[in-house]
Design an enzyme around this catalytic site. Structure first.
Site, short mmCIF file in Angstrom:
data_model
loop_
_atom_site.label_atom_id
_atom_site.label_comp_id
_atom_site.label_asym_id
_atom_site.label_seq_id
_atom_site.Cartn_x
_atom_site.Cartn_y
_atom_site.Cartn_z
N TYR A 208 46.51 42.54 39.77
CA TYR A 208 46.10 43.84 40.29
C TYR A 208 47.14 44.90 40.02
CZ TYR A 208 49.25 42.49 44.10
OH TYR A 208 50.35 42.07 44.81
N GLU A 210 48.29 48.08 42.46
CA GLU A 210 48.06 48.67 43.78
C GLU A 210 48.95 49.87 44.02
OE1 GLU A 210 46.43 45.16 46.77
OE2 GLU A 210 48.45 45.95 47.07
N ASN A 328 56.15 32.31 37.69
CA ASN A 328 55.78 31.10 36.94
C ASN A 328 56.78 30.91 35.80
OD1 ASN A 328 53.51 30.82 38.54
ND2 ASN A 328 52.10 31.65 37.03
N MET A 379 43.94 40.85 47.99
CA MET A 379 43.36 42.19 47.90
C MET A 379 42.99 42.73 49.29
SD MET A 379 40.02 43.18 45.84
CE MET A 379 39.27 41.86 46.76
N HIS A 401 55.74 33.38 46.79
CA HIS A 401 55.33 34.46 45.88
C HIS A 401 54.16 35.27 46.39
CE1 HIS A 401 51.85 32.12 44.98
NE2 HIS A 401 51.53 32.79 43.91
#
Length: 478
Positions: A208, A210, A328, A379, A401
DNA sequence: ATGTGC
């Protein structure tokens, strides 16, 4: 090979701390950082994957499980496992996962919140037009083979070198925006080609962009050091290495499945591995680093496009970078194991590095506070900015995370109508723009754990301290 | 996560 059929039960060691003692093939314990509520929602598959990771050759110390952990491909999401450098240690492409280098970048603005509220729809539309998102979102930039090679070697520094950002951005990025030792020659032609139209694209799933407001400050000194203030407008980008990282993972998982060392059967095809000293292990390491650089360059490019968009709408605004950190990765680090300093290759899947103040590997910029930890919510829910704390020694210098999935994508689709989700977000005052309301339902808040509880738990264990809570105002999704 | 499965 893994002790699936044994009745494995984590033993409570302390408040929010649990341990699975080695049984069967397990070489080391599993240390879980979770509340009673969080451990009760970790399914048997997650526990199985943790014990499988703890059964791999050369695993050192203990396998760490974060409070947001849930089952993944190979390792769970929210898992940390380090392997001894040298003969006995291994590296696993499935352990790092498909979205190599996926992470969060947070930018800070000086735009008054009232102006963002007043022009919210306009900002959302402008960002949605400027930043390609979704599975098919293609980049405004077209890259040739030489440029792709440079990106895989240079990471975010390539984007800055090409006018997309400032050198200060790199100082405020993990590894200064470039992971050393990447080798594009170890990345297949197909994987490299997939970057052609994808640099500067958000992707899909939980990725996303934001626009957020700083909701509350929890550590005044650290917040001041980070440049954070209440009611400030921030921008967070959650994205990864797109098709390139996915293809690197696909290529090397397959290669590792086909080349397992004699006498070392993979516990699970998804967890195929190669010895660190093998040609395949070394090649994957160099390719994985290239994937990390691809993700860093991608977030740098997205940040540049976001800045350009804001500067058009708010010509006098200033946008600085707080931090960018991947969750990651596999990283070469020194850790003290049973009193001895050891060189380890630490896999972090859905976990960020968290170096406290005073750690030798932490640069001067954040020595006063500890390394920033960017925790993305789901979200429509909050995000947190934390800083690493002394207790992170017990988690191999790692922190959580995000909130962590509670429901699978399929379960979420069953329980969440796309239409009612859009209405609920609108009602909550969040402007959402998406190419796919169907995929949006998979990311519904009901599919995730409570990010505030996960953060409370992580901080209660002493691995990190709360600095600020951010609330979303605008959300751009794939 | 992903030009969505072999």
């Amino acid at each position: 090979m893994s002790p699936r059929n044994q009745n494995i039960r984590p033993v409570r060691k302390a408040e929010n701390r649990w341990r699975i003692y080695p049984v069967g093939t397990m070489r080391v314990p599993v240390d879980i950082f979770a509340s009673e509520a969080l451990i009760s929602v970790m399914d048997t598959e997650t526990i199985h994957q943790l014990t499988t990771a703890a059964s791999l050759p050369g695993v050192a110390g203990s396998v760490i499980c974060m409070p947001d952990a849930h089952s993944g491909y190979g390792f769970p999401i929210g898992c940390v496992a380090g392997f001894c450098a040298g003969k006995e240690g291994i590296i696993s492409a499935g352990g790092v996962g498909y979205d190599i280098g996926c992470g969060v970048r947070t930018l800070l603005t000086d735009i008054p919140a009232a102006e963002v509220y007043a022009r919210r729809g306009e900002i959302a539309d402008a960002l949605f037009r400027a930043i390609p998102a979704g599975l098919k979102g293609s980049s405004h930039l077209s890259l040739n083979a030489e440029e792709i090679k440079q990106i895989l070697h240079e990471g975010a520094a390539w984007a800055v070198r090409n006018g997309m950002g400032e050198k200060e951005d790199l100082w405020h990025t993990e590894e200064n925006g470039c992971v050393a030792g990447a080798d594009a020659a170890q990345v297949s032609t197909e994987a490299r080609q997939r970057l052609t139209g994808q640099l500067g694209t958000l992707g899909s799933g939980n990725h996303y962009l934001e626009i957020q407001i700083v909701d509350s400050i929890h550590d005044t000194a650290a917040a001041a050091h980070f440049g954070l203030a209440e009611n400030q407008i921030a921008i967070s980008i959650h994205s990864g290495s797109r098709g390139t990282g996915h293809q690197i993972a696909t290529d090397y998982i397959k290669a590792m499945q086909n080349a397992l060392p004699d006498g070392h059967p993979a516990p699970d095809p998804s967890l195929a591995y190669a010895p660190l000293t093998s040609d395949l292990g070394r090649r994957y390491l160099a390719a994985m680093k290239a994937g990390r650089n691809c993700a860093l360059a991608n977030r740098q490019t997205i940040a540049h496009m976001v800045r350009k968009t804001f500067l058009r709408l708010f010509p006098s605004c200033r946008i600085t970078q707080l931090y960018d950190v991947s969750h990651n990765t596999c990283n070469e680090e020194h850790h003290v194991i049973e009193g001895q300093s050891r060189r380890l290759f630490v896999h972090r899947k859905g976990a960020t590095r968290a170096l406290p103040s005073g750690h030798a590997a932490l640069g001067p910029l954040f020595d006063a506070t500890g390394q920033p930890v960017l925790v993305g919510g789901s979200m429509g829910t909050a995000s947190w900015i934390l800083c690493a704390a002394r207790g992170a020694e017990a988690s191999m210098y790692s922190a959580n995370h995000g909130a962590g999935r509670l429901l699978s994508r399929a379960q979420a689709r069953k329980r969440q109508q796309p239409r009612s989700l859009m209405d609920a977000l609108k009602h909550a005052g969040i402007s959402v723009r998406t190419h796919s309301p169907q995929l949006l339902a998979e990311e519904a808040p009901l599919a995730y754990k409570d990010v505030d509880h996960v953060t409370d738990t992580a901080c209660a264990t002493g691995i990190a301290r709360k600095v600020a809570r951010l609330r979303p105002l605008i959300c751009i999704k794939g």
